[in-house]
Design a protein around this motif. Structure first.
Motif, PDB file in Angstrom:
ATOM      1  N   PRO A 313     -25.867 -51.524  16.010  1.00 52.10           N
ATOM      2  CA  PRO A 313     -24.961 -51.549  17.170  1.00 52.10           C
ATOM      3  C   PRO A 313     -24.387 -50.186  17.516  1.00 52.10           C
ATOM      4  N   ARG A 314     -24.150 -49.967  18.821  1.00 50.74           N
ATOM      5  CA  ARG A 314     -23.379 -48.798  19.241  1.00 50.74           C
ATOM      6  C   ARG A 314     -21.978 -48.927  18.649  1.00 50.74           C
ATOM      7  N   ARG A 315     -21.296 -47.764  18.519  1.00 51.06           N
ATOM      8  CA  ARG A 315     -20.025 -47.796  17.796  1.00 51.06           C
ATOM      9  C   ARG A 315     -19.033 -46.764  18.307  1.00 51.06           C
ATOM     10  N   LYS A 340     -14.315 -47.551  12.171  1.00 53.17           N
ATOM     11  CA  LYS A 340     -15.241 -47.668  13.299  1.00 53.17           C
ATOM     12  C   LYS A 340     -15.276 -49.101  13.795  1.00 53.17           C
ATOM     13  N   LEU A 341     -15.603 -49.255  15.070  1.00 53.33           N
ATOM     14  CA  LEU A 341     -15.770 -50.561  15.699  1.00 53.33           C
ATOM     15  C   LEU A 341     -17.185 -50.671  16.238  1.00 53.33           C
ATOM     16  N   LEU A 342     -17.842 -51.784  15.945  1.00 56.24           N
ATOM     17  CA  LEU A 342     -19.205 -52.013  16.409  1.00 56.24           C
ATOM     18  C   LEU A 342     -19.198 -52.834  17.687  1.00 56.24           C
ATOM     19  N   ASP A 343     -20.126 -52.539  18.570  1.00 58.00           N
ATOM     20  CA  ASP A 343     -20.232 -53.315  19.811  1.00 58.00           C
ATOM     21  C   ASP A 343     -21.063 -54.563  19.560  1.00 58.00           C
ATOM     22  N   ASP A 344     -20.488 -55.447  18.756  1.00 55.69           N
ATOM     23  CA  ASP A 344     -21.112 -56.741  18.512  1.00 55.69           C
ATOM     24  C   ASP A 344     -20.191 -57.837  19.031  1.00 55.69           C
TER      25      ASP A 344
END
Length: 369
Positions: A313-315, A340-344
Motif C-alpha cells: 500500500p501507498r503510505r 506510518k499510515l497505510l492506504d488500506d
C-alpha cells in the motif's frame, strides 16, 4: 505570479486579477493540549488528475480505473483521520513528465490541504521542474498559494537552490512560552540531477546551504535549546550504511543519492539540535535508522502515479511532538514520535516509535526489528 495564480484558480480571463492569499495563522504553534502533528507526504508524482494513470497497483488498488484521484483521496483520508497541524510535502510533488501545466498540477496536488485549511510547507524533488516551470518559479508559486508557509529562500543569505527556509513552532496560547519557538523545522533543497567528472548523479546540499543552516541554528539556540527536524528530498550517501547497522521499517531498494559527500551529516551532528531528518525519493523504502544520534526516516511512496509495488500500500508518515506539562504552564518539548499510515481499508497504523525524549537529552537509539 499573482496573476498566474489567479488565472489558474479561475480560468475566466476577466477574472485574472491579483487575489489575496489566505494566510496560515503565523507563527505556527502547539495546540492547547501541548501537541503538534506533522503529516509528511513524500513523492505524490501528481500529473493531470483523472487522466493520469496509476503505476504498480493491484486490482485492490483500482486497477485500470486508478488515477491521480486516488492520491487526492488518500490525502483527504489522512487529513480527516489525523487532523495534522502542518503538512510537509517533501518533493516530487508533481511528476513533470506527466504534468501538462505545472501550476495547474500543483494546485490539484495540494488542493486537499487548501480545502481543509491546513498550513503546509513544501520542498522540491528531482522531478518537479520537468514540466513548464523552473525550480525558482515553482517555489515562488507555492509560497503564494493559500495556507502555504513555504519560502523561496531565507532573506539576507545567498544560498544554493530554492526552498531553503526555517519554520518555528511556538508554545500554545496561554503558556509562558507563547512567544518562543519550541520546535524548529529546517527545509532544504537537495537539488535534482548533476554531472560530476562527466558522470550523472543526483543533487546534493551545498556548503552555502549548510552555512545558512549552521548560522540559523546557532541564533535559535541562543534563545532556547529547542529540538529541530530537517526535511529534504534526496538522501545523503551515509543512509546506505543503515542496511548494516539496523533500521525500523522496510528497506526494499538501493538508496539513490549523490556520489558527492558534502558534509551534511557532520554539520547536523555539530549543530546539536536536529533530532531527525525526513526524506523522500526512494518510494519502496519507508524505514528509520540512526546515524550518529540522528534518525533518518523515509516517508514511503504516497502517490499513485509514482512507482511502487503491487499489493504494497501507498503510505504517509506522521511526526508527533508533545510538550512537557509544568505546574502552571506547558514547558519544552518532551518527546517526538513517528508512525506510518497505510492506504488500506482501515488506514492501518504501523511502525510507531519514539525518536527523541527530552528526559534522555538524546535520540532514542534503539532499533526495533
Amino acid at each position: 505570479m499573482l496573476l498566474r495564480l489567479a488565472a489558474v484558480l479561475d480560468p475566466d480571463p476577466d477574472a485574472a486579477v491579483p487575489r489575496i492569499k489566505a494566510a496560515a495563522p503565523l507563527p505556527l504553534r502547539f495546540r492547547h493540549d501541548g501537541a503538534f502533528k506533522i503529516l509528511q507526504v513524500a513523492d505524490m508524482h501528481f500529473g493531470n488528475g483523472a487522466t493520469t494513470r496509476c503505476r504498480d497497483v493491484g486490482p485492490e488498488g483500482g486497477g485500470a480505473r486508478c488515477s491521480d484521484l486516488n492520491t487526492t483521496r488518500f490525502l483527504r483520508r489522512v487529513i480527516e483521520a489525523e487532523k495534522p497541524d502542518l503538512i510537509a510535502f517533501t518533493g516530487d510533488n508533481i511528476f513533470g513528465g506527466s504534468a501538462t501545466d505545472a501550476a495547474e498540477s500543483l494546485l490539484r496536488a495540494i488542493s486537499p490541504a487548501i480545502e481543509y485549511r491546513v498550513p503546509w510547507a513544501a520542498i522540491l524533488g528531482n522531478h518537479d521542474q520537468e514540466s513548464t516551470m523552473t525550480r525558482e518559479e515553482l517555489m515562488t508559486f507555492m509560497s503564494l498559494m493559500d495556507y502555504s508557509v513555504s519560502q523561496v529562500n531565507p532573506p539576507g543569505f545567498l544560498v544554493h537552490g530554492f526552498g531553503n527556509y526555517h519554520v518555528g513552532i511556538h508554545g500554545p496560547f496561554g503558556s509562558e512560552l507563547v512567544n518562543t519557538s519550541l520546535l524548529n523545522l529546517y527545509f532544504l533543497d537537495s537539488g535534482d540531477r548533476e554531472m560530476v567528472n562527466g558522470v550523472k548523479t543526483y543533487g546534493w546540499i551545498r556548503e552555502s546551504q549548510l552555512a545558512w543552516l549552521r548560522s540559523t541554528s546557532l541564533e535559535l539556540q541562543k534563545k532556547i535549546h529547542a529540538p529541530a527536524l530537517a526535511f529534504f528530498h534526496i538522501p545523503i550517501p551515509e543512509v546506505r550504511g543503515l542496511w548494516y547497522s539496523g533500521f525500523k521499517g522496510q528497506y526494499q531498494e538501493g538508496v539513490a543519492c549523490s556520489s558527492v559527500h558534502s558534509g551534511v551529516l557532520g554539520t547536523l551532528v555539530s549543530m546539536g539540535d536536529v533530532k531527525s531528518v525526513f526524506l523522500g525519493h526512494d518510494h519502496l523504502n519507508d524505514f528509520c535508522g540512526n546515524l550518529n544520534g540522528i534518525w533518518f526516516c523515509y516517508g514511503g511512496g504516497f502517490g499513485y502515479h509514482a512507482y511502487g509495488r503491487p499489493h504494497w500500500p501507498r503510505r504517509a508518515r506522521i511526526i508527533y511532538s508533545e510538550l512537557k506539562k509544568g505546574q502552571r504552564s506547558w514547558l519544552e518539548v518532551d518527546s517526538i514520535s513517528t508512525w506510518k499510515l497505510l492506504d488500506d481499508e482501515k488506514l492501518t497504523k504501523i511502525d510507531e516509535q519514539v525518536i527523541w525524549r527530552h528526559s534522555t537529552g538524546d535520540s532514542d537509539h534503539r532499533v526495533y526489528l
